[in-house]
Structure formats: C-alpha cells, structure tokens
Scaffold this motif. Sequence first.
Motif, PDB file in Angstrom:
ATOM      1  N   PHE A  29       0.866  -1.170   0.000  1.00 17.60           N
ATOM      2  CA  PHE A  29       0.000   0.000   0.000  1.00 17.60           C
ATOM      3  C   PHE A  29       0.906   1.223   0.000  1.00 17.60           C
ATOM      4  O   PHE A  29       1.644   1.456   0.955  1.00 17.60           O
ATOM      5  CB  PHE A  29      -0.907   0.011   1.238  1.00 17.60           C
ATOM      6  CG  PHE A  29      -1.799  -1.197   1.323  1.00 17.60           C
ATOM      7  CD1 PHE A  29      -3.002  -1.232   0.630  1.00 17.60           C
ATOM      8  CD2 PHE A  29      -1.416  -2.296   2.078  1.00 17.60           C
ATOM      9  CE1 PHE A  29      -3.825  -2.344   0.703  1.00 17.60           C
ATOM     10  CE2 PHE A  29      -2.223  -3.411   2.155  1.00 17.60           C
ATOM     11  CZ  PHE A  29      -3.438  -3.430   1.471  1.00 17.60           C
ATOM     12  N   VAL A  30       0.860   1.990  -1.075  1.00 14.34           N
ATOM     13  CA  VAL A  30       1.711   3.162  -1.232  1.00 14.34           C
ATOM     14  C   VAL A  30       0.971   4.397  -0.731  1.00 14.34           C
ATOM     15  O   VAL A  30      -0.209   4.578  -1.017  1.00 14.34           O
ATOM     16  CB  VAL A  30       2.115   3.357  -2.710  1.00 14.34           C
ATOM     17  CG1 VAL A  30       2.956   4.616  -2.894  1.00 14.34           C
ATOM     18  CG2 VAL A  30       2.859   2.137  -3.219  1.00 14.34           C
ATOM     19  N   GLY A  31       1.683   5.229   0.019  1.00 15.20           N
ATOM     20  CA  GLY A  31       1.100   6.483   0.491  1.00 15.20           C
ATOM     21  C   GLY A  31       0.242   6.337   1.733  1.00 15.20           C
ATOM     22  O   GLY A  31      -0.716   7.081   1.906  1.00 15.20           O
ATOM     23  N   VAL A  32       0.592   5.394   2.613  1.00 11.58           N
ATOM     24  CA  VAL A  32      -0.179   5.261   3.852  1.00 11.58           C
ATOM     25  C   VAL A  32       0.113   6.448   4.769  1.00 11.58           C
ATOM     26  O   VAL A  32       1.179   7.068   4.702  1.00 11.58           O
ATOM     27  CB  VAL A  32       0.099   3.921   4.588  1.00 11.58           C
ATOM     28  CG1 VAL A  32      -0.319   2.744   3.751  1.00 11.58           C
ATOM     29  CG2 VAL A  32       1.533   3.802   5.022  1.00 11.58           C
ATOM     30  N   THR A  33      -0.861   6.741   5.615  1.00  9.40           N
ATOM     31  CA  THR A  33      -0.762   7.873   6.524  1.00  9.40           C
ATOM     32  C   THR A  33      -1.051   7.418   7.947  1.00  9.40           C
ATOM     33  O   THR A  33      -2.081   6.771   8.179  1.00  9.40           O
ATOM     34  CB  THR A  33      -1.790   8.960   6.128  1.00  9.40           C
ATOM     35  OG1 THR A  33      -1.564   9.342   4.775  1.00  9.40           O
ATOM     36  CG2 THR A  33      -1.689  10.170   7.016  1.00  9.40           C
ATOM     37  N   PRO A  34      -0.178   7.736   8.896  1.00 12.48           N
ATOM     38  CA  PRO A  34      -0.485   7.412  10.293  1.00 12.48           C
ATOM     39  C   PRO A  34      -1.467   8.433  10.877  1.00 12.48           C
ATOM     40  O   PRO A  34      -1.362   9.625  10.591  1.00 12.48           O
ATOM     41  CB  PRO A  34       0.876   7.488  10.992  1.00 12.48           C
ATOM     42  CG  PRO A  34       1.697   8.389  10.132  1.00 12.48           C
ATOM     43  CD  PRO A  34       1.162   8.282   8.732  1.00 12.48           C
ATOM     44  N   VAL A  35      -2.409   7.925  11.664  1.00 10.70           N
ATOM     45  CA  VAL A  35      -3.409   8.778  12.309  1.00 10.70           C
ATOM     46  C   VAL A  35      -3.500   8.362  13.765  1.00 10.70           C
ATOM     47  O   VAL A  35      -3.734   7.189  14.062  1.00 10.70           O
ATOM     48  CB  VAL A  35      -4.790   8.636  11.634  1.00 10.70           C
ATOM     49  CG1 VAL A  35      -5.826   9.497  12.342  1.00 10.70           C
ATOM     50  CG2 VAL A  35      -4.715   8.994  10.157  1.00 10.70           C
ATOM     51  N   ARG A  36      -3.320   9.321  14.663  1.00  7.52           N
ATOM     52  CA  ARG A  36      -3.389   9.017  16.096  1.00  7.52           C
ATOM     53  C   ARG A  36      -4.852   8.954  16.537  1.00  7.52           C
ATOM     54  O   ARG A  36      -5.633   9.840  16.221  1.00  7.52           O
ATOM     55  CB  ARG A  36      -2.707  10.099  16.917  1.00  7.52           C
ATOM     56  CG  ARG A  36      -1.224  10.230  16.684  1.00  7.52           C
ATOM     57  CD  ARG A  36      -0.676  11.310  17.614  1.00  7.52           C
ATOM     58  NE  ARG A  36       0.474  11.979  17.105  1.00  7.52           N
ATOM     59  CZ  ARG A  36       1.714  11.747  17.485  1.00  7.52           C
ATOM     60  NH1 ARG A  36       1.965  10.830  18.384  1.00  7.52           N
ATOM     61  NH2 ARG A  36       2.716  12.422  16.980  1.00  7.52           N
ATOM     62  N   ALA A  37      -5.186   7.940  17.339  1.00  6.66           N
ATOM     63  CA  ALA A  37      -6.533   7.843  17.892  1.00  6.66           C
ATOM     64  C   ALA A  37      -6.725   8.852  19.017  1.00  6.66           C
ATOM     65  O   ALA A  37      -7.787   9.452  19.149  1.00  6.66           O
ATOM     66  CB  ALA A  37      -6.791   6.419  18.394  1.00  6.66           C
ATOM     67  N   PHE A  38      -5.705   9.039  19.838  1.00  8.07           N
ATOM     68  CA  PHE A  38      -5.768   9.959  20.986  1.00  8.07           C
ATOM     69  C   PHE A  38      -4.522  10.828  20.990  1.00  8.07           C
ATOM     70  O   PHE A  38      -3.595  10.594  21.763  1.00  8.07           O
ATOM     71  CB  PHE A  38      -5.875   9.158  22.290  1.00  8.07           C
ATOM     72  CG  PHE A  38      -7.014   8.176  22.285  1.00  8.07           C
ATOM     73  CD1 PHE A  38      -8.312   8.615  22.479  1.00  8.07           C
ATOM     74  CD2 PHE A  38      -6.782   6.822  22.063  1.00  8.07           C
ATOM     75  CE1 PHE A  38      -9.370   7.712  22.469  1.00  8.07           C
ATOM     76  CE2 PHE A  38      -7.830   5.922  22.052  1.00  8.07           C
ATOM     77  CZ  PHE A  38      -9.128   6.361  22.248  1.00  8.07           C
ATOM     78  N   PRO A  39      -4.471  11.859  20.118  1.00 11.09           N
ATOM     79  CA  PRO A  39      -3.238  12.624  19.941  1.00 11.09           C
ATOM     80  C   PRO A  39      -2.734  13.357  21.177  1.00 11.09           C
ATOM     81  O   PRO A  39      -1.541  13.557  21.310  1.00 11.09           O
ATOM     82  CB  PRO A  39      -3.589  13.611  18.828  1.00 11.09           C
ATOM     83  CG  PRO A  39      -5.059  13.621  18.741  1.00 11.09           C
ATOM     84  CD  PRO A  39      -5.552  12.329  19.278  1.00 11.09           C
TER      85      PRO A  39
END
Length: 159
Positions: A29-39
């Motif tokens: 998977f190219v271009g994945v982005t990390p996203v925090r659940a509880f930043p």
Amino acid sequence: MQSNFQRAFQLRRDAFGKLVLTNADGEEFVGVTPVRAFPVQAPTRGISLVREGGKEVAWIEDLADVPAGIAALVTEELDGREFMPEILSIKSVSSFATPCTWTVNTDRGDTEFVLKGEEDIRRLGTYSLLIADSHGIHFLIRDMFGIDKGSRKILDRFL
C-alpha cells in the motif's frame, strides 16, 4: 513481541518519500498515513495506518512495541503533519474580552495569536486545554494546574 510484529507488516519510504506498507501477505500500500486515535492523551498509543480513502491497513497499539525503524518512520510522518505547540506560559493578553491577542511562550518559542471567542478554548479531560487561534492552529496546555501562577490567573478569566 517485536519479532511477531515484524511479520505483521513492514514500512519503508519509496523514492518519492511516501510511506509504503507491505502486509504479511506481501500486498503493498503506497502512500499510507499514520493517524493518532488519541493525539493528546496518548500520543504513542493507538495509531492507525490508513491508505487513500481512509481505509485502515494496519494498527499500532503502542509505538514502544514496534521495531525502532518503523517507530521512527511513523513518528517522522506524524511530526511533519501535526503542528500543535504546547503553551508553557501565557505572557499577556490584549484584553479579557474576545477577540484578543495572546502572547505566549510555547515549546517551539514565543508567539502571538488571536483568540476569536471563549468557545475556542476546549477542555480535554481534567487537566488539558486545547486553544484554537483565528487561523485554526491548535495550542495545547497539557496541565492547566501545572502552569505558573500568572498564566493560571489569566486563564481563569477565560474559563
């Protein structure tokens, strides 16, 4: 746990600087982005890796449990996308009526911002506050009871 994790997925950057996730089945998977659940409350826990369209392709329970290389890539990507200075002290405010200009010291240096209204100050749990300026930049006060007395006195006028 890291050896089990390494079989779950691999993460690398391609020649264009995009994150590429390869899952256990070899699918890329190219271009994945990390996203925090509880930043704010748990910045290293509960991180979703999503592909275009927002579909989750991997989940990281805690960055401390993943190999150092993957943790570094995720942290680097998050740091590049997220900008949330932490207010260390409030030097002054132009007025106790809004809109007003706040002069603050943050973990990234001194700055000024305009607070449009008191509704732009939100509580996050018992101790933390999130303050949005007139440009949509969010400033964090991690512990409103832990800041200096002068800052707390100013803050009390807006809460």
